[in-house]
Design an enzyme around this catalytic site. Structure first.
Site: not given
Ligand SMILES: *Cc1c(COP(=O)(O)O)cnc(C)c1O
Length: 454
Positions: A107
């Site tokens: 993120k």
């Molecule tokens: C948020 C997150 C995801 C999922 O991301 P999406 O936006 O739902 O595709 C996968 N792995 C980690 C470590 C995350 O923080």
């Protein structure tokens, strides 16, 4: 470039307005009127590539030099010179490490840049906003880190008291910035989300304090994730298959957009944990809500994949009224698509499968035994599914979405080895925490937000 809502009834807006708005005011998500194509960008840094991907989407709202400066600032916070390095696993299979940002999860790739965009747009307009969000872990710390130095942004993050991991909590509560507040709510993550929704639905309150959101449906977040798919295809000679551990369909939607823009990607493989609404959709062409089940990969424990709405809008030939109708019935009745929609949009591009917690642990162990590498449980879901779909002659790339030290318990359970935090976070547990605890009560939380938004 102009943006339209997937539900067809919100004003058409330019890039800067879309970034600040988050959700469209008809409840839909903004998408560009057309998908521009990007010629091959074979040289230049990651930040330069990012600026090239953004330029056609930004239009006149931000000039090219400024866009490059914002990208340079955002990605200078990453600890690896390649920003998102690609590392080999077994023959024909690589990982792209998306976790070298400040808070150790993918993120950061989007939220570091979103912080820069917010600050730039608000400074130009001489405006201030208060970002209010709820988190079950990763999003809160990444959002705080993205805006902690932005003079025009206050951020208030609600998290469920006692229900986020120690690393996740510390990453939020140890930030010592006057514009950052974290609140431990006596309740669950759903209670936190309900409080945030109630504040946004309270129009006079929302307008008075200029509330804003940075959740995963924000267009700039989706855009920022498109960049690393181009990075992948310029480094590995395409066409490639990409496996994406996903819950909200955010990351994998970005891959689909990269493909629309001309990136040589063959298949996008959706990897779910036991909360497999997406995988069930790809198997059955229909989507139905079930309860959320906690797993070892908590950032993918979701009930509804909110970004899927953007693909659904395309599948409906961009008919906002049809999309809105389907989505209003969705929570009660579920949703299904016609065979011709499936043949045109899904079958040529998407594949999907799931991993149980047992699969996740077995995969973490096998990667450790065979390659002496520790991977986090979300990445392990991806690796397990990628191995199911591996095909001779087509390079496979799996998105590694978190650093193993962010989920040390699962990694230790699988391997016996407890992954250590990287150098820049090694003092995390010695730092003082700044947080307040509030009851699950809207009036109390609104009073706190109002005081901070002043
Ligand atoms: C948020 C997150 C995801 C999922 O991301 P999406 O936006 O739902 O595709 C996968 N792995 C980690 C470590 C995350 O923080």
């Amino acid at each position: 470039m102009k943006y339209v809502s997937t539900r067809g009834a919100a004003p058409v807006l330019g890039f800067a307005d879309v970034v600040l708005a988050g959700l469209a005011n008809d409840g839909g998500l903004y998408v560009p009127e057309t998908w521009p194509t990007l010629g091959a960008v074979t040289s230049g840094s990651y930040a330069e590539l990012a600026a090239s991907v953004f330029v056609p989407y930004v239009g006149a709202d931000i000039d090219n030099d400024t866009m490059l400066r914002l990208c340079n600032t955002a990605y200078s916070t990453f600890r690896h010179p390649d920003v998102v390095p690609i590392v080999p696993l077994e023959a024909g299979h690589h990982l792209m490490e998306l976790f070298h940002g400040p808070t150790l999860a993918f993120k950061d790739v989007a939220l570091q840049l979103l912080g820069q965009l917010f600050d730039h747009i608000l400074t130009q307009r001489n405006e201030k906003v208060t970002i209010v969000g709820a988190t079950s872990g990763d999003t809160g710390s990444a959002a705080i880190d993205g805006v902690k130095n932005c003079a025009n942004v206050n951020i208030i993050i609600l998290y469920p008291h006692g229900r986020v991991s120690d690393v996740q909590r510390k990453q939020m509560t140890t930030v010592d910035s006057p514009n950052v507040r974290t609140v431990a709510i006596d309740g669950t993550f759903d209670d936190c989300q309900d409080l945030v929704k109630a504040m946004f639905n309270d129009a006079p309150f929302r307008e008075k304090h200029n509330l804003s959101a940075v959740n995963s449906i924000n267009w700039a977040r989706v855009m920022a994730q498109v960049v690393y798919y181009f990075e992948a295809t310029r480094k590995m000679s395409g066409p490639i298959d990409v496996t994406v551990p996903t819950g909200n369909f955010g990351n994998v939607l970005s891959g689909w957009i990269a493909k629309q823009m001309g990136a040589p990607i063959r298949h996008l493989i959706v990897a779910s944990n036991e909360n497999d609404i997406l995988t069930r959709f790809f198997d059955s062409q229909s989507m139905a809500i079930t309860g959320v089940h906690p797993t070892l990969s908590p950032s993918m424990d979701i009930q509804v994949s909110s970004n899927f709405e953007r693909l659904l809008f395309e599948m409906n030939d961009r008919d906002g009224a049809v999309t809105a109708e389907q989505l209003t019935r969705f929570r009660d009745k579920g949703l299904s698509v016609e065979p011709d929609q499936y043949e045109k949009w899904i079958a040529p591009t998407f594949r999907a499968s799931r991993a149980t917690d047992h699969d996740t642990l077995v995969t973490i162990r096998s990667v450790y035994e065979d390659f002496h590498m520790l991977i986090d449980p979300h990445t392990a879901v991806g690796v397990k599914v990628a191995r199911e779909f591996a095909e001779e002659g087509i390079p496979m790339l799996t998105m590694a979405t978190a650093h193993p030290a962010k989920f040390p318990d699962a990694v230790e359970r699988a391997t016996g080895v407890r992954p250590g935090l990287p150098e820049h976070l090694s003092h995390l547990f010695d730092l003082p925490e700044f947080t307040v605890q509030l009851p699950n009560d809207l009036a109390t939380v609104e009073a706190f937000v109002a005081a901070q938004a002043k």
